[in-house]
Design an enzyme around this catalytic site. Structure first.
Site, short mmCIF file in Angstrom:
data_model
loop_
_atom_site.label_atom_id
_atom_site.label_comp_id
_atom_site.label_asym_id
_atom_site.label_seq_id
_atom_site.Cartn_x
_atom_site.Cartn_y
_atom_site.Cartn_z
N CYS A 165 1.06 -0.91 -0.25
CA CYS A 165 -0.01 -0.01 -0.20
C CYS A 165 1.38 1.11 -0.17
CB CYS A 165 -0.83 -0.06 1.12
SG CYS A 165 -1.96 1.28 1.60
N CYS A 170 -0.46 4.33 2.15
CA CYS A 170 -0.31 4.10 3.62
C CYS A 170 1.15 3.58 3.80
CB CYS A 170 -1.11 2.24 4.35
SG CYS A 170 -2.13 1.43 3.66
N ASP A 171 1.55 3.75 2.86
CA ASP A 171 3.66 3.76 3.71
C ASP A 171 3.80 4.70 2.69
OD1 ASP A 171 2.15 1.56 5.51
OD2 ASP A 171 2.71 -0.26 4.23
#
Ligand code: NAP
Length: 315
Positions: A138, A141-142
């Site tokens: 992701c 997200c990261d």
């Protein structure tokens, strides 16, 4: 003993297909419950920017698409239950008995499966060991953890190339590693990628190992599909986008699946089992987009409502 709750339509999965089905079913005043064990929105909430959903000429964030669809379905009365995942769906007469992880049960007159798909793994040494320590599925997200770092994106499809572009907001270099010598992604996404100076390409290469140092990712070992020597690419993060697998486990013994495990549906969303419908990325439809998921969710809801009405008329 309390009586088992009876609802009209159970929708399993809260991505664009499930949320659109919920909107159509609840607007028709059917008692509609969406069972979603994660955040409403599905995979789209992990996508930074959606450029190809009509009505948003400047694009819209994946998170906002999920949020707006959720609010719209809820506004018309769809109920959302996210505390425990549905683990079993069994026929009960012409209805379905659904059981969740807490052994709570509900009977539904019709069920729409919109469980979507999950990212595939590479299944190479180091991938599992370094997940969360440099290996990610992701970018939204990261990505921010990799400011001024070097990362690789594995894959050559729409997801890989779009996410590689997103990662250039943070990373100093993004290597796209692809097993063929040309990308498969939509041309206009490819063009942006070729124009971005932070992106480099490792074509005709496959990852054989994620290498770590001091408990986090330090590089990837790449074999050549053209007989070139293996190389070790030093980097800080690896984002894997090599396609998806359908989440079919709830119904794989109930209805027909394609060879790749996608649920077979007719043009209205009906599976091979009466009263059981499916929509979105879990189905064998060719085009897997937010708009097709939403459209198929609407069709499945419409047909499920018709199925329930026809049953009532024949009683
Ligand atoms: P995809 O289109 O199936 O692409 C997967 C990529 O990973 C391919 O390039 C494939 O290589 C490669 N690959 C597969 N297994 C591999 C392995 N074991 N090792 C190395 N590489 C491997 O998957 P996706 O990009 O996740 O997209 C899934 C669906 O969502 C598609 O229908 C896509 O169009 C859609 N999507 C659309 C958008 C958009 O429209 N904006 C964005 C994201 C996703 P080969 O090319 O050699 O097969």
């Amino acid at each position: 003993m309390p009586e088992t709750e009876i609802i009209d339509i159970a929708i399993i999965g809260g991505g664009p297909a499930g949320l659109t089905a919920a909107l159509y079913a609840s607007r028709a005043r059917a008692k509609t419950v969406v069972f979603e064990s994660g955040l409403p929105g599905g995979q789209i909430v992990t996508t930074d920017w959606v450029e190809n959903y009509p009505g948003f000429p400047d694009g819209i964030s994946g998170m906002e698409v999920g949020d707006l669809m959720h609010r719209q379905a809820e506004k018309f009365g769809a109920e959302f239950r996210s505390f425990a995942a549905i683990e079993k769906i069994e026929p009960q007469g012409i209805d379905f008995l659904l059981t969740n992880a807490e052994d709570e049960q509900v009977v539904a007159h019709a069920v729409i499966i919109a469980t979507g798909a999950v990212p595939k793994r590479l299944n190479v040494p180091g991938e599992a060991e370094f997940t969360g320590r440099g290996v990610s599925w992701c970018a939204t997200c990261d990505g921010a953890f990799f400011r001024d770092k070097v990362v690789a994106v594995i894959g050559g499809g729409d997801a890989a190339v779009e996410e590689a572009l997103f990662l250039t907001k943070f990373a100093s270099t993004v290597h796209i590693v692809h097993r063929r010598d040309e990308l498969r992604a939509t041309k206009c996404i490819q063009e942006k990628c070729f124009a971005n100076e932070k992106i480099t390409f490792q074509y005709s290469r496959v990852v054989t190992e994620v290498v770590g140092d001091g408990g986090k990712v330090a590089g990837i070992r790449l074999a050549s599909t053209k007989g070139e020597p293996e190389i070790l690419l030093p980097l800080d993060g690896v984002f894997i986008f090599v396609g998806v697998e359908p989440k079919n486990e709830l119904v794989r013994d109930l209805c027909d699946l394609s060879a790749a495990g996608y649920i077979k549906i007719d043009h209205n969303g009906l599976t091979s089992y009466p009263g059981l419908y499916a929509a979105g990325d879990v189905t064998d439809s060719d085009l897997k987009q937010v708009i097709t998921a939403a459209a198929k969710g609407a069709s499945a809801a419409f047909e499920a409502l018709r199925w329930i009405d026809e049953r009532l008329c024949s009683i």
